[in-house]
Design an enzyme around this catalytic site. Structure first.
Site, PDB file in Angstrom:
ATOM      1  N   ASN A 276       0.683  -1.256  -0.008  1.00 57.90           N
ATOM      2  CA  ASN A 276       0.031  -0.040  -0.034  1.00 57.90           C
ATOM      3  C   ASN A 276       1.239   1.187  -0.066  1.00 57.90           C
ATOM      4  O   ASN A 276       1.510   1.488   1.029  1.00 57.90           O
ATOM      5  CB  ASN A 276      -0.859  -0.156   1.261  1.00 57.90           C
TER       6      ASN A 276
ATOM      7  N   GLU B  69      -7.148   4.807   7.421  1.00 55.90           N
ATOM      8  CA  GLU B  69      -6.740   6.155   7.146  1.00 55.90           C
ATOM      9  C   GLU B  69      -7.973   6.882   6.297  1.00 55.90           C
ATOM     10  O   GLU B  69      -8.243   7.707   6.764  1.00 55.90           O
ATOM     11  CB  GLU B  69      -5.651   6.287   6.260  1.00 55.90           C
TER      12      GLU B  69
ATOM     13  N   HIS C  80      -9.564   0.937   4.734  1.00 61.68           N
ATOM     14  CA  HIS C  80      -8.362   1.146   5.297  1.00 61.68           C
ATOM     15  C   HIS C  80      -8.739   2.213   6.505  1.00 61.68           C
ATOM     16  O   HIS C  80      -9.345   3.086   6.373  1.00 61.68           O
ATOM     17  CB  HIS C  80      -7.532   1.677   4.351  1.00 61.68           C
TER      18      HIS C  80
ATOM     19  N   GLU D  22      -5.751  -4.813  10.482  1.00 63.39           N
ATOM     20  CA  GLU D  22      -4.571  -3.706  10.686  1.00 63.39           C
ATOM     21  C   GLU D  22      -4.917  -3.083  11.856  1.00 63.39           C
ATOM     22  O   GLU D  22      -5.812  -2.128  11.952  1.00 63.39           O
ATOM     23  CB  GLU D  22      -4.518  -3.047   9.297  1.00 63.39           C
TER      24      GLU D  22
ATOM     25  N   LYS E 225       0.082   4.381  -0.443  1.00 60.47           N
ATOM     26  CA  LYS E 225      -0.645   5.602   0.041  1.00 60.47           C
ATOM     27  C   LYS E 225      -0.397   6.510  -0.770  1.00 60.47           C
ATOM     28  O   LYS E 225      -0.392   6.591  -2.248  1.00 60.47           O
ATOM     29  CB  LYS E 225      -0.170   5.649   1.590  1.00 60.47           C
TER      30      LYS E 225
ATOM     31  N   SER F 175       3.270  -2.081  10.341  1.00 59.36           N
ATOM     32  CA  SER F 175       4.678  -1.873  10.520  1.00 59.36           C
ATOM     33  C   SER F 175       5.231  -3.411   9.991  1.00 59.36           C
ATOM     34  O   SER F 175       6.312  -3.764  10.849  1.00 59.36           O
ATOM     35  CB  SER F 175       5.096  -1.413  12.208  1.00 59.36           C
TER      36      SER F 175
ATOM     37  N   GLY G 200       2.086   2.608  10.631  1.00 62.19           N
ATOM     38  CA  GLY G 200       2.996   3.658  10.573  1.00 62.19           C
ATOM     39  C   GLY G 200       3.686   4.122  11.608  1.00 62.19           C
ATOM     40  O   GLY G 200       4.238   5.182  12.076  1.00 62.19           O
TER      41      GLY G 200
HETATM   42  P1  PGA Z   1       2.687   0.518   7.594  1.00 60.20           P
HETATM   43  O1  PGA Z   1       1.107   0.646   6.939  1.00 60.20           O
HETATM   44  O2  PGA Z   1       3.320  -0.747   6.996  1.00 60.20           O
HETATM   45  O3  PGA Z   1       3.470   1.843   7.337  1.00 60.20           O
HETATM   46  O4  PGA Z   1       2.233   0.524   9.186  1.00 60.20           O
HETATM   47  C1  PGA Z   1       0.204  -0.642   6.855  1.00 60.20           C
HETATM   48  C2  PGA Z   1      -0.900   0.201   6.130  1.00 60.20           C
HETATM   49  O5  PGA Z   1      -1.198   0.972   6.392  1.00 60.20           O
HETATM   50  O6  PGA Z   1      -1.362  -0.960   5.364  1.00 60.20           O
END
Ligand code: PGA
Length: 248
Positions: A12, A101, A99, A168, A14, A211, A174
Site C-alpha cells: 500500500n 486512514e 483502510h 490492521e 498511500k 509496521s 506507521g
Molecule cells: P505500515 O502501513 O506498514 O506503514 O504500518 C500499513 C498499512 O497502512 O496498510
C-alpha cells in the site's frame, strides 16, 4: 480462492510514488523478485500511477495492481473521485476498502465501506476489506466487538467468499509498533470466526498489516492464521519489499 493466494504480499503506497517513480520502482523490483510458483504480489499505487505501473510491469502478470479507494457511486458529480468501473477500465484487479486512514481522515464508516465493496464487486474488482481496532478500543477490551461490527456490516450485504481480508490494528500502522505473532493470531481467529459466521469460504486469505518489515516478516507469516501481509512504509523501497516477498 485457491492456494495461489498464499502467501499474499500487498504493498500500500498511500500518497507516495508518482508515475515516474513508479516506473523506476517496478524496473528495479522485477530484477530483485523473479516470478514465484505460488503466492501473490499486489501493488496499490496512487490511482494516477496505475497506468505507469502496468506499462512497467508488462510481461510480468505475477505483479498485480489495484487502487486504494473508489467512490461508492457508479458515476456522477463527485469532483476528484474515481469509480470502481473506471478502476477496472484502468486495469485495476484489486482495491482496498475500509483502510483505517480512509475511516479516520475521510469518514468512511461501515455503511460507506459496504457500498464501496458492493460497487467493486459489481465492477469485477476484488476488494481487500481492511479492519482493525484503535489502541483505546483494544485497551477497553473491545477488540472482538469492533472486528465483528466492521466485518459484519459488509458481510450482511455481500458474499463473504468474494473478499480478501486484512487485519490492521490502527495502533500498529506507521508507528513502528507491530502486533506480536500471538496478538495477530488471536485477531485473525476472530476475523475467521466472523467470516465463517457469515457463511464465508473457509480458506479466504487474511492478511496482517501494521509496521511489517523485512526483520519481522518471517515470524508474522509463521503466526497461525496469517496468510499474508499488507505493507505500507516498508513497501516504498524495492529492496525492502522484495526482501519481504522472498519470505514464506
Ligand atoms: P505500515 O502501513 O506498514 O506503514 O504500518 C500499513 C498499512 O497502512 O496498510
Amino acid at each position: 480462492m485457491s492456494e495461489i493466494d498464499k502467501p499474499f504480499f500487498a504493498a500500500n503506497w498511500k500518497m507516495h510514488l508518482g508515475p515516474a517513480e513508479t516506473s523506476e520502482f517496478v524496473r528495479r523490483f522485477r530484477e530483485l523478485h523473479p516470478p514465484r510458483e505460488r503466492g501473490r504480489v499486489v501493488f496499490f499505487p496512487p490511482t494516477l500511477s496505475v497506468a505507469a505501473f502496468r506499462t512497467a510491469a508488462e510481461g510480468r502478470p505475477d505483479l498485480e495492481v489495484g487502487v486504494q479507494d473508489v467512490h461508492q457511486d457508479a458515476a456522477g458529480a463527485h469532483t476528484g473521485s474515481v469509480s470502481a468501473v473506471m478502476a477496472a477500465q484502468a486495469g485495476a484487479v484489486w482495491a482496498l476498502a475500509g483502510h483505517s486512514e480512509r475511516r479516520r481522515e475521510f469518514g468512511d464508516g461501515d455503511g460507506l465501506v459496504t457500498a464501496k465493496v458492493s460497487r467493486l464487486l459489481e465492477a469485477g474488482v476484488r476488494p481487500i476489506l481492511c479492519v482493525g481496532e484503535t489502541l483505546e478500543e483494544r485497551e477497553n477490551g473491545r477488540l472482538d466487538e469492533v472486528l465483528a461490527r466492521q466485518i459484519g456490516a459488509v458481510l450482511d450485504a455481500v458474499d463473504a467468499a468474494e473478499l480478501v481480508y486484512a487485519y490492521e490494528p490502527v495502533w500498529a500502522i506507521g508507528t513502528g509498533r507491530t502486533a506480536s505473532p500471538d496478538d495477530a493470531a488471536n485477531a485473525h481467529g476472530i476475523v475467521r470466526r466472523e467470516i465463517e459466521a457469515h457463511g464465508g469460504f473457509a480458506a479466504a486469505p487474511i492478511l496482517y498489516g501494521g509496521s511489517v518489515k523485512p526483520a519481522n516478516i518471517e515470524e508474522l507469516l509463521a503466526a497461525p492464521g496469517v496468510d499474508g501481509v499488507l505493507v505500507g512504509g516498508a513497501s516504498l523501497e524495492p529492496d525492502s519489499f522484495a526482501a519481504i516477498c522472498a519470505a514464506g
